[in-house]
Enzyme design. Structure first.
Site, PDB file in Angstrom:
ATOM      1  N   LYS A 121       7.587  11.086   5.022  1.00 34.61           N
ATOM      2  CA  LYS A 121       7.450   9.927   4.142  1.00 34.61           C
ATOM      3  C   LYS A 121       7.704  10.413   2.717  1.00 34.61           C
ATOM      4  CE  LYS A 121       3.751   7.085   2.173  1.00 34.61           C
ATOM      5  NZ  LYS A 121       2.308   6.864   2.163  1.00 34.61           N
TER       6      LYS A 121
ATOM      7  N   GLU B  79      14.050  -0.695   1.949  1.00 27.53           N
ATOM      8  CA  GLU B  79      13.393   0.613   2.064  1.00 27.53           C
ATOM      9  C   GLU B  79      13.301   1.071   3.521  1.00 27.53           C
ATOM     10  OE1 GLU B  79       9.432   1.157   2.636  1.00 27.53           O
ATOM     11  OE2 GLU B  79       8.761  -0.853   2.093  1.00 27.53           O
TER      12      GLU B  79
ATOM     13  N   VAL C 175       8.693   2.397  -1.473  1.00 26.86           N
ATOM     14  CA  VAL C 175       9.177   1.479  -2.512  1.00 26.86           C
ATOM     15  C   VAL C 175       9.539   2.274  -3.765  1.00 26.86           C
ATOM     16  CG1 VAL C 175       8.479  -0.378  -4.082  1.00 26.86           C
ATOM     17  CG2 VAL C 175       7.979  -0.548  -1.626  1.00 26.86           C
TER      18      VAL C 175
ATOM     19  N   ASP D 160      -6.857   6.820  -5.637  1.00 26.34           N
ATOM     20  CA  ASP D 160      -5.670   6.570  -4.821  1.00 26.34           C
ATOM     21  C   ASP D 160      -4.936   5.325  -5.332  1.00 26.34           C
ATOM     22  OD1 ASP D 160      -3.715   6.247  -2.925  1.00 26.34           O
ATOM     23  OD2 ASP D 160      -5.038   6.517  -1.207  1.00 26.34           O
TER      24      ASP D 160
ATOM     25  N   LYS E  28      -1.239  -6.161   1.149  1.00 24.67           N
ATOM     26  CA  LYS E  28      -2.293  -6.262   2.153  1.00 24.67           C
ATOM     27  C   LYS E  28      -3.623  -5.994   1.489  1.00 24.67           C
ATOM     28  CE  LYS E  28       0.027  -4.923   6.412  1.00 24.67           C
ATOM     29  NZ  LYS E  28       1.294  -4.234   6.150  1.00 24.67           N
TER      30      LYS E  28
ATOM     31  N   SER F  49      -0.970   3.950  -5.719  1.00 22.50           N
ATOM     32  CA  SER F  49       0.389   4.247  -5.259  1.00 22.50           C
ATOM     33  C   SER F  49       1.344   4.482  -6.420  1.00 22.50           C
ATOM     34  CB  SER F  49       0.902   3.084  -4.406  1.00 22.50           C
ATOM     35  OG  SER F  49       2.256   3.320  -4.058  1.00 22.50           O
ATOM     36  N   ALA F  50       2.247   5.441  -6.218  1.00 23.09           N
ATOM     37  CA  ALA F  50       3.327   5.692  -7.183  1.00 23.09           C
ATOM     38  C   ALA F  50       4.284   4.498  -7.264  1.00 23.09           C
ATOM     39  CB  ALA F  50       4.083   6.955  -6.801  1.00 23.09           C
ATOM     40  N   ASP F  51       4.186   3.555  -6.326  1.00 20.52           N
ATOM     41  CA  ASP F  51       5.008   2.338  -6.426  1.00 20.52           C
ATOM     42  C   ASP F  51       4.742   1.619  -7.748  1.00 20.52           C
ATOM     43  OD1 ASP F  51       5.764   2.918  -3.834  1.00 20.52           O
ATOM     44  OD2 ASP F  51       4.822   1.145  -2.927  1.00 20.52           O
TER      45      ASP F  51
HETATM   46  N1  PSU Z   1       2.479  -1.604   2.722  1.00 23.75           N
HETATM   47  C1  PSU Z   1       2.866  -2.321   3.793  1.00 23.75           C
HETATM   48  N2  PSU Z   1       3.897  -1.850   4.558  1.00 23.75           N
HETATM   49  C2  PSU Z   1       4.540  -0.666   4.267  1.00 23.75           C
HETATM   50  C3  PSU Z   1       4.113   0.082   3.110  1.00 23.75           C
HETATM   51  C4  PSU Z   1       3.085  -0.419   2.380  1.00 23.75           C
HETATM   52  O1  PSU Z   1       2.321  -3.377   4.060  1.00 23.75           O
HETATM   53  O2  PSU Z   1       5.469  -0.263   4.999  1.00 23.75           O
HETATM   54  C5  PSU Z   1       4.826   1.361   2.750  1.00 23.75           C
HETATM   55  C6  PSU Z   1       5.900   1.091   1.678  1.00 23.75           C
HETATM   56  O3  PSU Z   1       7.001   1.944   1.920  1.00 23.75           O
HETATM   57  C7  PSU Z   1       5.203   1.498   0.397  1.00 23.75           C
HETATM   58  C8  PSU Z   1       4.388   2.665   0.879  1.00 23.75           C
HETATM   59  O4  PSU Z   1       6.073   1.845  -0.655  1.00 23.75           O
HETATM   60  O5  PSU Z   1       3.904   2.286   2.158  1.00 23.75           O
HETATM   61  C9  PSU Z   1       3.243   3.000  -0.065  1.00 23.75           C
HETATM   62  O6  PSU Z   1       2.676   4.225   0.289  1.00 23.75           O
HETATM   63  P1  PSU Z   1       1.568   4.871  -0.672  1.00 23.75           P
HETATM   64  O7  PSU Z   1       0.419   3.893  -0.647  1.00 23.75           O
HETATM   65  O8  PSU Z   1       1.255   6.181  -0.049  1.00 23.75           O
HETATM   66  O9  PSU Z   1       2.199   4.979  -2.027  1.00 23.75           O
HETATM   67 MN    MN Z   2      -1.870   6.958  -2.156  1.00 28.85          MN
END
Ligand code: PSU
Ligand code: MN
Length: 304
Positions: A86, A25, A106, A138, A159, A140-142
């Site tokens: 992003k 990614e 991701v 909140d 994390k 994540s869409a992941d």
């Molecule tokens: N967590 C990490 N390092 C990262 C990310 C998350 O420890 O680089 C990045 C990844 O690309 C992940 C994204 O897919 O943040 C998630 O963002 P969000 O929580 O906005 O979905």
């Molecule tokens: Mn989010």
């Protein structure tokens, strides 16, 4: 999507020959690490994939085109560029229409990898359910992407900016198998274990490949999450990291950071609050994940 994607000749040939390919990614490059360590790490990770006999396919959006496999120079330019967006899955169309340059999360990277025909993907940490999600929603869409896109993702857990228990619950709801690689516990990114038990432990890349094949034979469209603990020698003390991470979360709340800015803000604050130490650990675990993903991709190319 195929007319929107430029697949590099190297990745294209590897896919045509059914050789091992590992997707990588790019939000980790644009929003996860400071410059120039972001570029150094991205190059080192590609080298690890090659050393394990697979072809790396770093995925990003550059000037409104989806790139699968970045050419020499593209990675450096991308990692040094200002105003990189992003892009999670929902941002891809807008980024393309605007001819933008964007790091893919991701979720977005999985969606693109599937279209390109790549089934293995390595990253550091996935997004998940944030602390306080009962108020902010909140999530994540992941996680939803893992539920609907058949790409296997190697990560080092997540994390503790995230609520691990809730993240694991959503992965269960989404029907995503979570496999602990030589561990019974969900790893906590900077440290090898958390207090969260996993249902499934696997010992070898071949065993993981077998599970991936079984998942596909079931007709499942879900992704598979492989949780690979940080190497012992690179791990950091959990209590010390927890303190800093909690401080970063408090700062984010006080500053009113919301929506897609939350994760990049926290990552940058954690890097700052822990100095170089957490960045070194982060780099080590991404390389470790890339090596495992390459080995699983290799196992998938061999008949069972
Ligand atoms: N967590 C990490 N390092 C990262 C990310 C998350 O420890 O680089 C990045 C990844 O690309 C992940 C994204 O897919 O943040 C998630 O963002 P969000 O929580 O906005 O979905
Ligand atoms: Mn989010």
């Amino acid at each position: 999507m195929s007319n929107l994607i430029d697949i590099s000749p190297e990745v294209r040939e590897a896919l045509a020959d059914q050789r091992a390919v590992v997707a990588l990614e790019s939000t980790i490059i644009s929003h996860g690490m400071p410059h120039p360590q972001n570029v150094e790490t991205a190059m080192a990770v590609e080298a690890v994939v090659r050393a394990e006999s697979a072809v790396p396919a770093t995925i990003a959006v550059i000037d409104g085109r989806i790139k699968v496999g970045l050419a020499n120079g593209e990675l450096e330019r991308f990692g040094g560029a200002k105003n990189v967006a992003k892009a999670s899955r929902r941002d891809l169309a807008v980024a393309l229409a605007n001819k933008a340059t964007a790091g893919t999360t991701v979720a977005a990277t999985m969606a693109i990898a599937e279209q390109a025909g790549i089934e293995m993907f390595a990253t550091g940490g996935i997004g998940g359910v944030h602390r306080g999600a009962d108020q902010t929603f909140d999530i994540s869409a992941d996680l939803t992407e893992l539920g609907r896109t058949p790409v296997s993702v190697v990560c080092a857990g997540c994390k503790s900016i995230l609520d691990m228990a809730k993240t694991l619950e959503v992965l269960e709801t989404e029907g995503v198998p979570v496999l602990g690689y030589r561990t019974d516990m969900f790893p906590a990114f900077f440290s090898r274990a958390s207090s969260h038990k996993l249902d499934h432990r696997v010992e070898t890349p071949e065993a993981i490949a077998e599970i991936i094949r079984a998942e596909r034979n079931l007709g499942s469209a879900a992704g598979i999450l492989i949780a690979n603990p940080i190497p012992e020698e690179d791990a950091l003390p959990a209590d010390e990291m927890e303190e800093r991470i909690a401080a970063a979360c408090r700062e984010a709340e006080a500053a009113g950071v919301a929506q897609k800015d939350v994760t990049p803000y926290l990552l940058a604050r954690i890097n700052a609050l822990t100095g170089g130490k957490s960045l070194q650990a982060n780099i080590a675990l991404v390389k470790n994940n890339a090596a495992l993903a390459a080995n699983i991709a290799g196992a998938l190319t061999r008949a069972p």
